[in-house]
Structures are given as structure tokens and as C-alpha cells.
Design a protein around this motif. Structure first.
Motif, mmCIF file in Angstrom:
data_model
loop_
_atom_site.group_PDB
_atom_site.id
_atom_site.type_symbol
_atom_site.label_atom_id
_atom_site.label_comp_id
_atom_site.label_asym_id
_atom_site.label_seq_id
_atom_site.Cartn_x
_atom_site.Cartn_y
_atom_site.Cartn_z
ATOM 1 N N ALA A 86 1.276 -12.329 2.481
ATOM 2 C CA ALA A 86 1.475 -12.061 1.054
ATOM 3 C C ALA A 86 1.043 -10.648 0.704
ATOM 4 N N HIS A 87 -0.045 -10.190 1.307
ATOM 5 C CA HIS A 87 -0.524 -8.828 1.034
ATOM 6 C C HIS A 87 0.506 -7.792 1.471
ATOM 7 N N ARG A 88 1.118 -8.019 2.634
ATOM 8 C CA ARG A 88 2.118 -7.086 3.148
ATOM 9 C C ARG A 88 3.363 -7.080 2.242
ATOM 10 N N ILE A 89 3.742 -8.255 1.730
ATOM 11 C CA ILE A 89 4.906 -8.325 0.852
ATOM 12 C C ILE A 89 4.615 -7.644 -0.479
ATOM 13 N N VAL A 90 3.434 -7.904 -1.019
ATOM 14 C CA VAL A 90 3.059 -7.319 -2.314
ATOM 15 C C VAL A 90 2.983 -5.799 -2.216
ATOM 16 N N GLU A 91 2.595 -5.271 -1.040
ATOM 17 C CA GLU A 91 2.590 -3.814 -0.852
ATOM 18 C C GLU A 91 3.975 -3.227 -1.108
ATOM 19 N N VAL A 92 5.011 -3.941 -0.649
ATOM 20 C CA VAL A 92 6.386 -3.478 -0.870
ATOM 21 C C VAL A 92 6.768 -3.603 -2.336
ATOM 22 N N LEU A 93 6.401 -4.728 -2.952
ATOM 23 C CA LEU A 93 6.798 -4.980 -4.336
ATOM 24 C C LEU A 93 6.056 -4.093 -5.330
ATOM 25 N N GLU A 94 4.832 -3.702 -4.983
ATOM 26 C CA GLU A 94 4.033 -2.897 -5.908
ATOM 27 C C GLU A 94 4.149 -1.398 -5.651
ATOM 28 N N GLU A 95 4.878 -1.030 -4.606
ATOM 29 C CA GLU A 95 5.112 0.397 -4.352
ATOM 30 C C GLU A 95 6.014 0.948 -5.451
ATOM 31 N N GLU A 96 5.472 1.832 -6.239
ATOM 32 C CA GLU A 96 6.240 2.386 -7.345
ATOM 33 C C GLU A 96 7.213 3.455 -6.840
ATOM 34 N N PRO A 97 8.499 3.344 -7.179
ATOM 35 C CA PRO A 97 9.448 4.387 -6.772
ATOM 36 C C PRO A 97 8.995 5.757 -7.247
ATOM 37 N N ALA A 98 8.987 6.717 -6.331
ATOM 38 C CA ALA A 98 8.503 8.061 -6.664
ATOM 39 C C ALA A 98 9.429 8.759 -7.662
ATOM 40 N N LEU A 99 10.697 8.354 -7.674
ATOM 41 C CA LEU A 99 11.668 8.973 -8.582
ATOM 42 C C LEU A 99 12.286 7.907 -9.472
#
Length: 587
Positions: free
Chosen positions: A306-319
Motif C-alpha cells: 500500500a505504501h508503494r502504491i500511495v507513493e505513485v498516487l501522491e506524487e504530484e505532477p511537476a507540470l
């Protein structure tokens, strides 16, 4: 737990199925807990008194409870499976959607193999935890509480055995979970490594065969495969210790209950039926505690995923688009104003430094420079694939950061240095440029890119299947299809990033002639051959991320030593081919 709580928000319409499954588990558990009470009465009253009708009556009651427990169990399985796999599908969809929004700088943080693992294996871990863990998670606490309550109700003295055994089980669970928890994170990273080697090996299989490096790739795969095996073995070896330890405590408890219970029966303090019923509750309580321990292990592993998945979901697009974006590009003019850029904020050196350049709408601009001179970096700033670190890039007189991203990128068509085609037919790939393009438009673009020369020889023409990644066409054919796809977009700015390197000079001349017919389109051409850019309105020479010189072919040939050297070496053979100056990358 915070990560799991975040992911539970993606249950959406499957939340009702999850609640229904939990309710069915409770009903099933109640039916099963009633059966030992009926069994005790059957033995102590029916068997002892030889009352057949009473035995039949209690037997029917037990049968009804068992049948209802079976029905509710089957219904639970249906609702739980729908909830678990529906939830997993929504999480995968959310991950994929978030990755599509990533800028290049975001993608630099994740390896593609890791993203694949996070969308597949990690989500599967969550699905299995939900599907296999919901039942014991809901059932076990109820069985444990009701089993303990009924045990103390039937015989408080005999139930004291639990008071001794429960702390031992709790200590075992604590030690196992504490040791295994960090190992699940390492296990998923080992899976990332395996996926990375598999992905590289399959993508580059032709290069592997051409260089006869099959054994090397096998050794590399064996290494990561062995790492995954050993990590899995260590992790599950420790996790597996949970069950035998619990069984040891459980069977010890049963022996003690038989010992003390037998003595109580001999003293007339306990009936045989009561001991039988009590023993049923003992088994239910022990099994519940064992299932709870397994749930903890499942939960521990799912927390890592779950932590690994949330890292992807919470990564804010830089642009992203600004709050009030400009939604129309006026023309194809491009202005670089004191532009400096570096890929990472902590980088010591800039990839581009102090770039000032004006490109008028409809101009053709050639860009030359050695390897590492930041030619590709320069053009990637125009469609805002990266944001400048300092200065500004303007398209149509407006800073690219003020545009709606879709509007800006629809106005810019770029043929990448690495040509990318997708599985499917030629027509399906070309329609990436214009989904509504008819067959006539497709052939017109193919003629401009000289792709019709080989497509007309293919029996299926535009319906020819390209295979995965366009493996059924050559490098030059792939380049021409990518150019045709870019032309179909009808952009205001057209960028060619060394996009004709794999075609012969005659074909390149035909493509260049077709491009000259595009009016009102700004064309930027990164090339390795002088002939590709010598007819351009402006030629820019980059060196070490800076503009070394800019001018027409005649101006640069008369005044710039680097351009003179490139021209001489390519057009006349050059007398100083092996000299230091010639060691620069020939643009």
C-alpha cells in the motif's frame, strides 16, 4: 494504516459489497457458534436419557444452522470477490491515470519496472489481503469474544486455561510480525529488480542476439531471480513459524483441558456433553487467534504494498495547467529569453545556460551541435515537457507556463529522437496525430513523409500490423511513419529531433521538399547532417548548453570555424579528419 485508509477511498461503488460481505460473515459466525450449544444438549439430555425424538430435534436444529452457515458463506465469497477485485481494478486505474499526468521529471523518480510492479504485484497483494483477509478479520474477533464468553459461561474454572495461553500466543505474534514486517518491503524491491531485467531483456532481445550476449543476460537474470528467491525464502520462512508455534500452544491447551476436565468429570463436577461443547469453543477460540495472527501477517505485507502504491498516487505532477490558462496559440513563433535549465534542483551544472533566441512564425530553423550540447533539451522546453529553471520560453508571444497544457501540446508536434510506434496497424498508429483522419488524409501524410513508398508494397497497406513497438518495419520506415503521424496533427510548430538519420539522402531531400510546402508552420530540425539544415532560414549551433553561433548557411560558412569544420568534413571529406577539432561530435 494511513496508506490503507487512503486506498480504501477507491472502493467507491464496491463499498456496499464489502459491507455486505462483512455482515454475512457475522451471520455465518453466529450460526456456527450456536451449534456447540445444541451438541451439548444432544449428548447430556438426548443421549443420556435415550430420548430419540430429542436427539432428532437437536440434530435438525444443528443441520439447519450448518446449512444456513454454508449459504451465508457462499454469499460472502461472492460479495467479497466482487469488492476485492473491483477495488483492485479502481486502484490500478487510478495509478495509471496518475502516471499519465506525470511530467518527465516525475517519471525520472520511478523506474518503469517499478511502476509495472506497483500496478500489478502490489495491487494483487492488496486484492488477496481483502479477499482472503476480510473473513478472518471480521469473523475471528467475533468468534474469539463469543467463544471466550460462552466458555466462561459453561465452566469458568476450566476457561482459566485461556488466561495462561493467550499471553503466549500474543508474544509469538508480536515477535513474528516485528521480524517479518520490514522484509516485505525488500521483497517487493527484489520483484522490481526482476521485472527490470525481464523488461530490458525482452525489449532489447534483437541486440542481445546480435551481440551473442544470451549467456550474459541469463546470468544477469539468474542473479536477480536468486535474489528474489532468497528474499522470499527468508521472509516466508519466518512468517511460516507463526502456524506451528500457534499449533503447539493450541494442542497444549487441549491436553490441559482434557486433563483438568477429566478430573472434574470423575468428581462429578462436569458432564461429558459440557466438556465436548467446551472443547468445541476451545478449538474455535484457538483457531480464531491463529487466523488473527495470519491477518496480521497479511496486513503487514499489504501495508508495504500500500505504501508503494500511495507513493505513485501522491506524487504530484511537476507540470500542470495554471488556474486561468490561455486556451489558444496565436502563431508558431518561439522566444527563448535568458533560458537556463538543469534536470535536478541539486545539480551542480546547468544543461542549458543563458539561451536567447527568437524564431519567427513559419521559419525553418536547423539546430546542430555535438553529443551532450543539449539540443534535445532545448526543444523539449517548447511543448513544456520540462519547465525552465531560469528565464522563460514563449510560444506565440505567451509564456508556455500560462497555457493550458493540452492546448500547448496540441499546437506542437514533435518527432522524438527515439521513434516510438505502438502495437496495432499502421492506420491506428497514424491516427495518434488525428483520430478523425480519413484514409485520404492518411495517405497524403504518408506521401509527404515518403512512407507511401513501402506501404504500397505491403499487401494490407494501412491495415498492416506493425507488431509490438513496430518490430515489423525497419528503422528508416519507422522514422517516416512517425513523421507522417506528426504531420497529421497539423501543428503550428513542428520539431524533428534527428528524425531522418535512418533514411537515405535522396529520401531526406524528398521529405525536406514536402516540408517546405507547409506554410505558416514553424519547423525546428535537429540533425546530424549539414544537408538537412543548410537550406534553413536560421541555423543554430549549440556547444556545452550555450548558443555558440546563429545565422544562415552562408553567414556561418564564412565566419564560424565549427560550422566550417562540419561542412568541410561532411561535404568535401576534409583534410583534418583525425585532428582534435574533428573529434567533436559531427552534428
Amino acid at each position: 494504516m494511513k496508506d490503507l485508509k487512503c486506498l480504501f477511498e477507491y472502493l467507491g461503488p464496491y463499498r456496499r459489497d464489502m459491507l455486505m460481505a462483512a455482515l454475512l460473515i457475522i451471520v455465518e459466525t453466529v450460526f456456527e457458534l450456536v451449534i456447540p450449544v445444541f451438541m451439548a444438549d444432544l449428548i447430556d439430555v438426548g443421549v443420556t436419557n435415550g430420548d430419540i425424538s430429542y436427539i432428532v430435534h437437536k440434530g435438525v436444529q444443528m443441520g439447519i444452522c450448518a446449512g444456513l452457515a454454508l449459504v451465508t458463506g457462499l454469499l460472502y465469497a461472492r460479495f467479497a470477490a466482487r469488492a476485492a477485485y473491483g477495488w483492485g481494478a479502481r486502484v490500478r486505474e487510478a495509478e495509471f491515470e496518475r502516471v499519465q499526468r506525470y511530467a518527465f521529471s516525475n517519471l525520472d523518480r520511478f523506474e518503469s519496472s517499478s511502476l509495472v510492479t506497483r500496478m500489478t504485484t502490489d495491487v494483487t497483494v492488496l486484492q488477496n489481503a481483502a479477499n482472503g483477509g476480510l473473513r478472518p478479520l471480521v469473523r475471528s474477533p467475533i468468534m474469539l469474544a463469543m467463544g471466550l464468553g460462552l466458555s466462561f459461561w459453561m465452566n469458568p474454572r476450566l476457561a482459566l486455561v485461556f488466561v495462561v495461553c493467550a499471553p503466549a500466543l500474543a508474544v509469538i505474534l508480536f515477535l513474528v510480525v516485528r521480524k517479518v514486517a520490514p522484509m516485505y518491503g525488500r521483497l517487493q524491491k527484489a520483484m522490481d529488480g526482476l521485472n527490470n531485467v525481464v523488461q530490458e531483456g525482452l525489449t532489447a532481445i534483437r541486440a542481445v542476439k546480435a551481440f551473442v550476449r544470451g549467456e550474459y543476460e541469463e546470468d544477469k537474470f539468474q542473479s536477480v531471480n536468486e535474489e528474489l528467491r532468497s528474499t522470499s525464502q527468508r521472509t516466508f520462512h519466518l512468517a511460516a513459524l507463526n502456524q506451528p508455534a500457534f499449533q503447539l500452544v493450541m494442542y497444549t491447551s487441549i491436553v490441559l483441558i482434557f486433563w483438568f476436565g477429566g478430573q472434574m468429570i470423575l468428581r462429578g463436577e462436569l458432564l461429558v456433553g459440557e466438556l465436548t461443547g467446551f472443547l468445541s469453543y476451545v478449538l474455535q477460540v484457538m483457531n480464531s487467534m491463529m487466523l488473527i495472527s495470519n491477518v496480521f501477517l497479511l496486513l503487514t505485507r499489504s501495508l508495504a504494498s500500500a505504501h508503494r502504491i500511495v507513493e505513485v498516487l501522491e506524487e504530484e505532477p511537476a507540470l500542470d495547467s495554471p488556474p486561468d490558462p490561455v486556451t489558444e496559440v496565436a502563431d508558431g513563433s518561439v522566444d527563448f529569453e535568458e533560458v537556463s535549465f538543469k534536470y535536478h534542483a541539486g545539480a551542480r551544472e546547468y544543461a542549458l545556460s543563458g539561451v536567447n533566441l527568437h524564431i519567427g512564425s513559419g521559419q525553418t530553423v536547423g539546430i546542430l551541435g555535438g553529443t551532450g550540447s543539449a539540443k534535445t533539451t532545448l526543444v523539449q522546453l517548447i511543448p513544456r515537457l520540462y519547465d525552465v529553471t531560469e528565464g522563460s520560453v514563449k510560444v506565440g508571444g505567451v509564456d508556455v507556463r500560462d497555457y493550458d497544457l493540452t492546448t500547448l501540446r496540441d499546437a506542437v508536434s514533435i518527432v522524438l529522437q527515439k521513434n516510438v510506434l505502438f502495437s496495432g496497424t499502421v492506420g491506428e498508429n497514424l491516427r495518434w496525430g488525428d483520430p478523425s483522419a480519413g484514409e485520404g488524409e492518411l495517405w497524403s501524410a504518408c506521401r509527404a513523409a515518403c512512407a507511401d513508398e513501402f506501404l504500397t508494397r505491403m499487401p494490407k497497406g494501412l491495415d498492416t500490423d506493425l507488431g509490438q513497438g513496430g518490430v515489423n518495419v525497419s528503422g528508416g520506415q519507422k522514422q517516416r511513419l512517425c513523421i507522417a503521424r506528426a504531420l497529421l496533427k497539423k501543428p503550428k510548430i513542428l520539431i524533428f529531433d534527428d528524425s531522418t538519420s535512418a533514411v537515405d539522402t535522396a529520401t531526406e531531400a524528398k521529405i525536406r521538399s514536402a516540408l517546405e510546402g507547409l506554410t505558416g508552420v514553424t519547423k525546428l530540425i535537429i540533425a546530424q547532417r549539414v544537408t538537412s539544415v543548410m537550406h534553413a532560414d536560421l541555423i543554430v549551433i549549440l556547444e556545452d548548453g550555450r548558443i555558440h553561433a546563429a545565422g544562415t548557411h552562408d553567414q556561418l560558412l564564412a565566419s564560424d570555424p565549427i560550422y566550417q569544420e562540419i561542412y568541410t568534413s561532411q561535404m568535401k571529406g576534409g583534410e583534418d579528419h583525425g585532428g582534435p577539432a574533428a573529434q567533436r561530435e559531427k552534428a
